[in-house]
Motif scaffolding. Structure first.
Motif, PDB file in Angstrom:
ATOM      1  N   CYS A 115       0.858  -1.138  -0.026  1.00 23.63           N
ATOM      2  CA  CYS A 115       0.004   0.011   0.081  1.00 23.63           C
ATOM      3  C   CYS A 115       0.894   1.427   0.050  1.00 23.63           C
ATOM      4  CB  CYS A 115      -0.821  -0.148   1.206  1.00 23.63           C
ATOM      5  SG  CYS A 115      -2.093  -1.290   1.249  1.00 23.63           S
ATOM      6  N   LEU A 116       2.244   1.183   0.289  1.00 19.36           N
ATOM      7  CA  LEU A 116       3.027   2.335   0.450  1.00 19.36           C
ATOM      8  C   LEU A 116       4.130   2.191  -0.535  1.00 19.36           C
ATOM      9  CD1 LEU A 116       1.333   1.776   3.575  1.00 19.36           C
ATOM     10  CD2 LEU A 116       2.620   4.116   3.852  1.00 19.36           C
ATOM     11  N   ASP A 120       7.014   7.322   1.443  1.00 22.54           N
ATOM     12  CA  ASP A 120       5.515   7.486   1.689  1.00 22.54           C
ATOM     13  C   ASP A 120       5.429   7.561   3.351  1.00 22.54           C
ATOM     14  OD1 ASP A 120       4.867   7.603  -0.752  1.00 22.54           O
ATOM     15  OD2 ASP A 120       3.836   5.893  -0.887  1.00 22.54           O
ATOM     16  N   ARG A 169       2.701  12.950   0.925  1.00 20.35           N
ATOM     17  CA  ARG A 169       3.371  11.525   1.115  1.00 20.35           C
ATOM     18  C   ARG A 169       2.578  10.714   1.700  1.00 20.35           C
ATOM     19  NH1 ARG A 169       5.900  10.520  -3.044  1.00 20.35           N
ATOM     20  NH2 ARG A 169       6.993   8.844  -1.846  1.00 20.35           N
ATOM     21  N   ARG A 171      -0.108   7.956   3.022  1.00 22.53           N
ATOM     22  CA  ARG A 171      -0.648   6.896   2.166  1.00 22.53           C
ATOM     23  C   ARG A 171      -1.689   6.125   2.883  1.00 22.53           C
ATOM     24  NH1 ARG A 171       0.477   9.611  -1.414  1.00 22.53           N
ATOM     25  NH2 ARG A 171       1.542   9.436  -3.320  1.00 22.53           N
ATOM     26  N   LEU A 203      -6.867   7.310   1.093  1.00 20.81           N
ATOM     27  CA  LEU A 203      -5.924   6.707   1.970  1.00 20.81           C
ATOM     28  C   LEU A 203      -6.385   5.364   2.266  1.00 20.81           C
ATOM     29  CD1 LEU A 203      -5.129   9.551   4.630  1.00 20.81           C
ATOM     30  CD2 LEU A 203      -4.043   9.300   2.628  1.00 20.81           C
TER      31      LEU A 203
END
Length: 416
Positions: A115-116, A120, A169, A171, A203
């Motif tokens: 996910c990142l 991030d 940035r 996330r 997010l």
């Protein structure tokens, strides 16, 4: 041809990797035991509750000729049974939403890697489970903390605090419910508000739900996957370790309805080939246990919690909120430095040949300086041992050279 001189160096990740906050005092505990002291381990969430016999019997009865690889997401048999467990708990899951992982640890790592991107930001309420820091470092991710206060019972900070730290940035938001280390149980409306923030800003909401069954005083744990509109945002991280007192099985799960997240996480899962085969046999047996299995275990943990909070609050200068779930309590002690105090307990203190090991809370905070006078205690021992450990703590606080006068007591003295 040019000559190069290479220096052998540990990677930046390796240099940044912190010592486990609940194992950092382990060498001192080992030395204390070698010196003949009985050490009560309240530092780590290793329950002494018996692992259900059905789990071990499943291994004994298994007819295994070759212990081979499984499907990268776990055996179909286990995923079907695990989906049934989730459905029984009111969580809408199918086997195709589940990736079986090597404990909850791998689920956390897969979620961050999926996910990142490196660089991030991950927003996490602090204090938080100490190894989140390690997984963030491994994934190249920066943790942005939102501080919860012991004075507020470690309740979720205002949503404005989360909004204030969001950047391009950011996330994901990560939280543990019920919380390790605080025991706070996040309410449905609190989770819905966080999900709304995630929907507004694009997010992910990563929800660590390892302690789902252990809520007290009528509280219930809300799975983030039951929140309306959460299907594309929510990733649930789970494990059988604490639920069934099976920490050594090393079997967890990543659960999501987001097909893109699932597909990417599955590729990471393929990289490590398959989850533990014997562990999944234990997991299958665990998933078949009736919901009533938790009644006795939950009652025992609540009795241990009540004992722990009662004893702590009777100690002069000690303050702690009542945890609503899990099996940890965070307490503020009248000491100059909780880590130094924890080391002193093992190196220099004993009461009737006994002492205890605790977790200094500074390792559960990201913000420097926070948690210096706080500790996490795991009420995972039977009540007799737990009571004896807390007696050791009470006696230690009376003679510790670095004891300090609590601020409220200072005010009282000044006003006298």
């Amino acid at each position: 041809m040019r000559n190069f001189v290479y220096m052998l160096e540990i990677s930046q990740r390796g240099q940044a990797m912190p010592v486990s906050p609940f194992r950092k005092l382990a060498p001192y505990a080992e030395a204390a035991r070698l010196a003949g002291k009985k050490v009560y381990p309240l530092n780590i969430g290793q329950p002494d509750i018996q692992t259900p016999p059905q789990l071990l019997e499943a291994l004994r009865q298994a007819d295994i000729k070759v212990l081979g690889y499984s499907h990268g997401a776990g055996t179909e048999s286990y995923r079907r049974k695990l989906a049934a467990y989730y459905q029984q708990a009111g969580i809408p899951a199918t086997m195709d939403d589940i990736i079986v992982t090597t404990a909850g640890s791998e689920a956390i790592l897969f979620a961050l890697l999926t996910c990142l991107n490196p660089g991030d930001e991950l927003v996490v309420p602090e204090p938080f489970y100490g190894t989140y820091t390690a997984f963030a470092i491994a994934a190249g991710v920066s943790i942005v903390p939102i501080t919860a206060r012991i004075e507020d019972g470690f309740a979720l900070p205002p949503l404005a605090d989360f909004e204030r730290v969001l950047t391009p940035r950011t996330r994901a938001i990560l939280l543990c419910n019920p919380s390790n280390p605080t025991g706070y149980v996040y309410r449905r409306d609190e989770l819905q508000a966080l999900l709304g923030l995630c929907q507004q800003h694009g997010l992910y909401l990563l929800s660590d739900e390892a302690y789902r069954e252990f809520c007290y005083d009528g509280a219930t744990a809300t799975s983030a996957l039951t929140l309306p509109g959460g299907e594309q945002h929510v990733v649930v991280l789970d494990t059988i370790s604490k639920r069934y007192s099976a920490c050594g099985a090393r079997v967890g799960a990543l659960l999501t309805k987001n097909q893109a997240v699932y597909a990417a996480a599955f590729r990471f899962a393929q990289m490590r080939i398959s989850p533990p085969g014997l562990g999944m046999l234990l997991g299958e047996a665990a998933a078949e246990l009736p919901p009533s299995y938790f009644d006795e275990t939950k009652a025992e943990y609540q009795a241990r919690r009540d004992l722990t909070v009662r004893r702590l609050r009777a100690m002069p200068g000690v303050s702690c909120p009542v945890p609503g779930g899990a099996f940890y309590v965070m307490a503020r002690l009248p000491v100059d430095d909780a880590e130094a105090f924890g080391q002193w307990l093992l190196q220099e203190f004993s009461y009737q040949g006994q002492t205890l090991m605790l977790s200094p809370a500074n390792g559960f905070y990201q913000t420097p300086g926070l948690g210096r006078q706080e500790v996490r205690l795991a009420y995972v021992l039977n009540q007799a041992d737990l009571d004896a450990a807390l007696t050791c703590l009470a006696e230690a606080l009376q003679v510790y050279p670095g004891r300090v006068v609590p601020q409220e007591r200072v005010v009282e003295l000044e006003q006298a």
